[in-house]
Design a protein around this motif. Structure first.
Motif, mmCIF file in Angstrom:
data_model
loop_
_atom_site.group_PDB
_atom_site.id
_atom_site.type_symbol
_atom_site.label_atom_id
_atom_site.label_comp_id
_atom_site.label_asym_id
_atom_site.label_seq_id
_atom_site.Cartn_x
_atom_site.Cartn_y
_atom_site.Cartn_z
ATOM 1 N N ALA A 184 0.858 -1.189 0.000
ATOM 2 C CA ALA A 184 0.000 0.000 0.000
ATOM 3 C C ALA A 184 0.893 1.237 0.000
ATOM 4 O O ALA A 184 1.698 1.439 0.913
ATOM 5 N N LYS A 186 1.509 5.577 -1.591
ATOM 6 C CA LYS A 186 0.912 6.807 -2.111
ATOM 7 C C LYS A 186 2.042 7.705 -2.605
ATOM 8 O O LYS A 186 2.104 8.899 -2.320
ATOM 9 N N HIS A 217 -1.699 2.237 -5.065
ATOM 10 C CA HIS A 217 -1.918 3.469 -4.317
ATOM 11 C C HIS A 217 -3.103 3.285 -3.372
ATOM 12 O O HIS A 217 -4.096 2.643 -3.712
ATOM 13 N N ILE A 218 -2.989 3.854 -2.186
ATOM 14 C CA ILE A 218 -3.930 3.579 -1.114
ATOM 15 C C ILE A 218 -5.365 3.938 -1.478
ATOM 16 O O ILE A 218 -6.313 3.240 -1.069
ATOM 17 N N ALA A 237 1.430 -2.551 4.787
ATOM 18 C CA ALA A 237 1.044 -1.145 4.794
ATOM 19 C C ALA A 237 1.688 -0.416 5.952
ATOM 20 O O ALA A 237 2.051 -1.010 6.975
ATOM 21 N N PHE A 241 -2.030 3.723 6.935
ATOM 22 C CA PHE A 241 -2.729 3.042 5.845
ATOM 23 C C PHE A 241 -3.256 1.683 6.306
ATOM 24 O O PHE A 241 -4.368 1.282 5.970
ATOM 25 N N LEU A 245 -7.207 0.567 6.303
ATOM 26 C CA LEU A 245 -7.588 -0.576 5.476
ATOM 27 C C LEU A 245 -8.241 -1.675 6.302
ATOM 28 O O LEU A 245 -9.199 -2.324 5.847
#
Length: 352
Positions: A184, A186, A217-218, A237, A241, A245
């Motif tokens: 995960a 960004k 991407h998250i 992650a 994140f 999630l």
């Protein structure tokens, strides 16, 4: 016979009810299947303890907990008594940080008999490996000024050591599952920490050529959790994140009340801690309606951690047989009480 010393911290609200339920079930597992014995010691460290003593645990609390093989935690917090940031940092986060519980594991899967809000969940089975010691939840930053000029700065800290540790844990876990790790990220919006995260992921992936590795991407990953959750196996992650999630993972399972978690110390210096994802739910505390499955599934994760995967599978299969036959609490569309569900799981464990 393997003997395990477990520190029970029921905590606040429904934690007291679900820890009692899951402890009874662990005792049943050990009695029925043999070869394993639990010794539980309970610590009443909660928000009422704080009101009386000015702290969430005594000064020697961490030293006392260090003598145990594992920590079984219920829920922390009652904002009607103590601000959440005080209760969490004084107990839950204190234990995570000082006992170097650098990995947070949270599964999300379809549980038989519990209806997912997704139209077609396709039997998803995801394990999120969350870096649990730094990242966006570092305690570095500060604030200054007041009024229109007020400024708050929160620094995210990513070390190669902690990042790589979480990623290697994820790849090793994928070896035992379906051989796929998703990172995960960004890096198209966070210009320093996430490109660093991506570089470390690429470096670690080279050591696992037999594991399929990809990055998402998250924001897109959150969308895929809803539209295509079955495409994922292990997800690694960052702290923030992973936190977000896994709450989404609980939602697509059908209730946060069934979601478990494990805080893992990977170096063996300190005990690991096992806790459900849900909070203390003071609005239903004492009513006997809390869903015990999150805490009981957490007990399954504790069994796995101690090398008792076969017993863990027996427990999870028993949970699913009970839910599949309609023994559900009201948060997942049923009418049964905490004790009803607990008693039925115990009865079926004794029959196996």
């Amino acid at each position: 016979m393997k003997q395990l010393k477990i520190a029970n911290i029921p905590g606040d609200g429904i934690g007291k009810e679900v820890v009692a339920a899951a402890t009874d079930i662990l005792k049943t597992v050990s009695e029925v299947h043999g070869g394993l014995k639990f010794e539980f010691t309970e610590f009443q460290w909660d928000c009422r303890y704080y009101l009386e003593h000015g702290a969430m645990m005594p000064e020697d609390g961490m030293e006392r907990l260090s003598q145990f093989d594992g920590i079984f935690l219920g829920a922390v917090g009652d904002p009607n008594l103590v601000p959440d940031h005080v209760s969490l940092w004084g107990l839950l986060i204190k234990i995570r940080r000082e006992f170097e519980q650098s990995i947070n594991l949270r599964p999300a899967k379809v549980i038989k008999g519990i209806r997912s809000p997704l139209l077609n969940p396709k039997d998803f089975d995801i394990m999120v490996v969350r870096e649990n010691s730094e990242g966006e939840y570092s305690s570095i930053g500060g604030s200054m000024y007041r009024g229109d000029d007020e400024i708050a700065i929160q620094n995210a800290v990513f070390s190669r050591k902690a990042t790589e540790r979480a990623m290697r844990f994820a790849f090793e876990l994928a070896k035992k599952r379906n051989g796929h790790v998703t990172s995960a990220t960004k890096s198209n919006g966070i210009i320093y920490s996430m490109p660093f995260w991506d570089r470390v992921f690429e470096d670690v992936a080279k050591d696992y050529p037999d594991i399929q590795a990809d990055s998402q991407h998250i924001d897109a990953l959150a969308a895929f959790f809803v539209t295509q959750p079955d495409r994922f196996d292990v997800i690694v992650a960052s702290n923030l994140f992973g936190d977000i999630l896994t709450d989404l993972g609980a939602a697509i399972m059908g209730s946060i009340g069934i979601a478990p978690a494990a805080n893992i110390n990977v170096n063996g210096k300190y005990p690991s801690m096992f806790e459900p994802v849900h909070g203390s739910a003071p609005d239903i505390a004492g009513k006997g309606v809390a869903n015990p499955i999150g805490q009981i599934w957490t007990a399954k994760m504790m069994l796995d951690h101690f090398g008792e995967e076969e017993l863990g599978s027996v427990l999870l299969n028993t949970i699913e047989s009970v839910t599949n036959d309609g023994f559900l609490t009201r948060d997942i569309g049923g009418r049964h009480t905490t004790q009803d569900v607990t008693d039925e799981i115990i009865a079926r464990l004794k029959k196996n």
